[in-house]
Motif scaffolding. Structure first.
Motif, PDB file in Angstrom:
ATOM      1  N   GLY A 195       9.287  18.296   0.376  1.00 46.88           N
ATOM      2  CA  GLY A 195       9.647  17.967  -0.993  1.00 46.88           C
ATOM      3  C   GLY A 195       8.598  17.136  -1.692  1.00 46.88           C
ATOM      4  N   TYR A 196       9.073  16.209  -2.522  1.00 40.35           N
ATOM      5  CA  TYR A 196       8.213  15.395  -3.362  1.00 40.35           C
ATOM      6  C   TYR A 196       8.436  13.915  -3.058  1.00 40.35           C
ATOM      7  N   THR A 197       7.432  13.107  -3.317  1.00 41.57           N
ATOM      8  CA  THR A 197       7.555  11.648  -3.270  1.00 41.57           C
ATOM      9  C   THR A 197       6.961  11.085  -4.551  1.00 41.57           C
ATOM     10  N   LEU A 198       7.680  10.160  -5.168  1.00 41.25           N
ATOM     11  CA  LEU A 198       7.171   9.509  -6.376  1.00 41.25           C
ATOM     12  C   LEU A 198       6.621   8.138  -6.011  1.00 41.25           C
ATOM     13  N   TYR A 199       5.361   7.907  -6.379  1.00 40.85           N
ATOM     14  CA  TYR A 199       4.693   6.629  -6.154  1.00 40.85           C
ATOM     15  C   TYR A 199       4.471   5.962  -7.510  1.00 40.85           C
ATOM     16  N   GLN A 200       4.892   4.700  -7.634  1.00 40.72           N
ATOM     17  CA  GLN A 200       4.731   3.997  -8.901  1.00 40.72           C
ATOM     18  C   GLN A 200       4.132   2.611  -8.684  1.00 40.72           C
ATOM     19  N   LEU A 256      -5.454   0.296  -5.649  1.00 42.17           N
ATOM     20  CA  LEU A 256      -4.190  -0.103  -6.278  1.00 42.17           C
ATOM     21  C   LEU A 256      -3.211  -0.604  -5.223  1.00 42.17           C
ATOM     22  N   LYS A 257      -2.369  -1.557  -5.651  1.00 42.04           N
ATOM     23  CA  LYS A 257      -1.421  -2.199  -4.726  1.00 42.04           C
ATOM     24  C   LYS A 257      -0.019  -2.205  -5.334  1.00 42.04           C
ATOM     25  N   ARG A 258       0.925  -2.703  -4.541  1.00 40.17           N
ATOM     26  CA  ARG A 258       2.301  -2.948  -4.963  1.00 40.17           C
ATOM     27  C   ARG A 258       2.981  -1.676  -5.485  1.00 40.17           C
ATOM     28  N   GLY A 318      -3.575   7.042   1.997  1.00 40.59           N
ATOM     29  CA  GLY A 318      -4.536   5.944   2.038  1.00 40.59           C
ATOM     30  C   GLY A 318      -4.714   5.366   0.643  1.00 40.59           C
ATOM     31  N   ASP A 319      -5.727   4.560   0.465  1.00 41.10           N
ATOM     32  CA  ASP A 319      -5.949   3.918  -0.828  1.00 41.10           C
ATOM     33  C   ASP A 319      -6.266   4.930  -1.920  1.00 41.10           C
ATOM     34  N   ASP A 377       0.835  -1.198   0.000  1.00 37.08           N
ATOM     35  CA  ASP A 377       0.000   0.000   0.000  1.00 37.08           C
ATOM     36  C   ASP A 377       0.870   1.249   0.000  1.00 37.08           C
ATOM     37  N   PRO A 378       0.354   2.357  -0.532  1.00 36.40           N
ATOM     38  CA  PRO A 378       1.123   3.606  -0.481  1.00 36.40           C
ATOM     39  C   PRO A 378       1.308   4.064   0.959  1.00 36.40           C
ATOM     40  N   ILE A 379       2.436   4.669   1.231  1.00 37.00           N
ATOM     41  CA  ILE A 379       2.795   5.107   2.578  1.00 37.00           C
ATOM     42  C   ILE A 379       2.988   6.613   2.557  1.00 37.00           C
TER      43      ILE A 379
END
Length: 597
Positions: A387-392, A475-477, A466-467, A369-371
């Motif tokens: 700053g920024y965080t990239l989630y993929q 979405l997962k992983r 959260g989701d 899950d996204p953190i």
């Protein structure tokens, strides 16, 4: 030998060293002014006829990681206070722990939010233990600078505007005891807006009021709450702060002087917040929420008597004329103003795509899950603050991507590195075209600034909290990259392979060029036809730029430049131009008049 008599509030007027004393104060924050200019700004404050400096102390800057304390260089609070004393100024210190100040999370460190049960500004044990640890380090630095020890500090404020929060009746007692038990012995104060005075007081502590005009009954209410005590406007607002996408706030000089004259004629002590606003360098700015999330600009000019770059204004000159009648001695001559110049435009020479910098990320972490930023295992378990965080993640279909209000604060959405939309507090969904092939969904999420005021401060987790769903399926992983843009990250970029701008850039990207300087001089950096991002000068984070305004130029202090080559680096989200421009004067955009009720 009798003890020295500091500031007292035993009657309808203050006394200092046993003599009547009218506090004529001005706020200048050491963390918003280049250290090289501290003396200049304080001399200008004194030359205006003020006798007292007030400053906040930002916990989030002094303890950026739990147990790691910074009190050097730009954050050398003790040197700043000593300098004020050397220049003949008294000091009212406002050490928080909460300061508001339009700082990210009101000056509280974001690592507090790793605790899912956190209740800031209460006697919740997770908060009080953190405050105790911080005060154990902070207060011993303050106590030698108190009046009784020969220092300039004549008063200390408890927290800030607690009446507007007031979630725990024991909290202010805890803060009072935390200060007293560590040796704070000068006059204690609280400050509140006029509507919240009744909820902000604590026994044995003098209350003060924050205001901008005389149309409310704040002073009368204050006098009723504590009869036979001196009245003080702890924050008299000569202007106001700006938010991105809004207008530049101004307050007419003649109107301001009229109100100040009436206050002084009544013998009311006053502190100008701000006397000199300065700059929200880096990612320092906070945000407000009046039903809509509104992050504040990099400039903290505040339409104050001294401008962001230290220039005199009409307000300054009118105020100096007025205050000269309240000073027994002739006022010192105001120091000369720093020169400024518009350097020749810098041609952008090279770029590197954000996608090529991911190996420089502070942390690369995978989870189902996204953190949120704060809980990413970066920086020795302190999480990511700014700053920024990239989630993929990979997707195998299309449809409606829904943030479920879990994106904080703004996300650029990419499919296979192609921008398809933006998610923020106003836009919760983006359409993704259908395809059965595997594609990479990327969300570049920016912390635009945590709320610094209001009741929702426990819920200021940034990134994705959260989701998020595609066609109602979570979405997962996820792979997550911490792009905090600290100096260490910027340094790592230098060793990467940069491309000539003759090749078409892939956005987002970092762009750089060289400013050649003979004699370093203050200037304003402008980015016409650029979109949004962050500016770095010689590795130092100057602040955010955003084409929505109102601010169109970033203050670049001369002491941050050097003779010879200076590297200007711009992180740009969407659209870069060929050049970086400079101007002699600021550009704050269209104006709107206050006062603020």
């Amino acid at each position: 030998m009798s003890a020295k008599k500091g500031l007292r509030a035993d009657s309808t007027h203050f006394t200092l060293e046993g003599a009547p004393f009218l506090i004529l104060g001005g706020s200048i924050h050491y963390f918003r002014v280049p250290r090289a200019y501290w003396r200049d700004r304080l001399l200008k404050l004194k030359a205006c006829g003020l006798n007292t400096l007030t400053t906040y102390v930002p916990w989030n800057l002094h303890e950026p990681e739990r147990g790691v304390f910074l009190f050097q260089e730009q954050l050398d609070m003790e040197a700043y206070i000593r300098l004020a004393g050397e220049l003949g100024l008294w000091v009212i210190l406002r050490p928080g722990p909460y300061i508001c100040a339009e700082c990210d999370l009101g000056g509280l460190p974001s690592w507090l939010l790793q605790d899912k049960k956190m209740k800031v500004r209460t006697t919740y044990s997770g908060f009080t233990s953190a405050v105790n640890s911080y005060f154990d380090n902070l207060i011993p630095r303050i106590t030698p600078l108190q009046f009784k020890n020969g220092g300039p500090i004549i008063a200390v404020q408890l927290d800030n505007e607690y009446g507007s929060y007031a979630k725990d009746k024991q909290y202010m007692l805890f803060i009072k005891e935390a200060l007293l038990s560590r040796g704070i012995s000068e006059l204690l104060l609280t400050s509140d807006n006029h509507k919240e005075l009744k909820n902000g007081g604590v026994d044995g502590v003098l209350q003060t009021v924050n205001m901008q005009n005389l149309s409310n009954d704040g002073l009368q209410h204050l006098a009723t709450l504590q009869p036979n005590k001196p009245l003080m406007v702890m924050e008299f607002w000569p202007g106001w702060f700006d938010v991105w996408g809004g207008l530049h706030h101004v307050f007419a000089a003649q109107e301001m002087i009229s109100i100040v004259r009436q206050l002084l004629d009544r013998g009311i002590s006053i502190n100008f917040y701000m006397f000199h606003g300065g700059t929200n360098f880096g990612f320092m700015n906070g945000a407000n929420n009046d039903g809509t999330y509104r992050p504040q600009t990099t400039s903290y000019d505040y339409d104050a008597p001294l401008t962001e770059s230290g220039d005199y204004t009409t307000k300054y000159h009118l105020l100096r004329n007025l205050l000269s009648t309240y000073n027994k001695k002739p006022l010192p001559e105001p120091p000369a103003v720093q020169s400024r110049r518009a350097y020749e435009p810098v041609v952008v020479s090279h770029y590197i795509s954000l996608w090529e910098t991911l190996q420089c990320a502070e942390t690369h972490f995978r989870a189902d899950d996204p953190i949120s930023m704060e809980n990413l295992p970066a920086n020795h378990s302190n999480g990511q603050s700014y700053g920024y965080t990239l989630y993929q993640t990979d997707i195998h279909s299309g449809g409606e991507l829904n943030s479920r209000k879990h994106v904080h604060d703004r996300a650029l959405v990419f499919i296979d590195r192609e921008l398809i939309g933006v998610l923020d507090c106003k836009t919760q969904t983006v359409k993704i075209s259908h395809s059965k092939s595997k594609r990479t969904l990327s969300l570049l999420v920016e912390n635009c600034g945590r709320l610094n005021y209001g009741s929702a401060m426990d819920n200021q987790q940034k990134g994705i909290s959260g989701d998020i769903s595609l066609e109602d399926v979570p979405l997962k992983r996820f792979s997550m990259y911490c792009l905090d843009m600290k100096p260490s990250f910027i340094n790592r970029l230098q060793s990467q392979k940069w491309m000539s701008v003759r090749q078409k850039p892939t956005y987002p990207a970092f762009f750089r060029g060289t400013l050649v300087v003979d004699k370093p001089t203050d200037t304003f950096l402008k980015l016409p036809n650029w979109s949004k991002g962050v500016v770095f000068v010689n590795g130092r984070n100057l602040g955010r730029h955003w084409s929505v305004g109102p601010q169109k130029a970033l203050y670049l202090p001369g002491p941050w430049l050097r003779s010879g080559d200076n590297e200007i680096m711009v992180f740009e989200e969407l659209n870069a131009a060929e050049k970086i421009h400079f101007a002699e004067n600021p550009e704050y955009g269209k104006t709107i008049n206050v006062p603020i009720e």
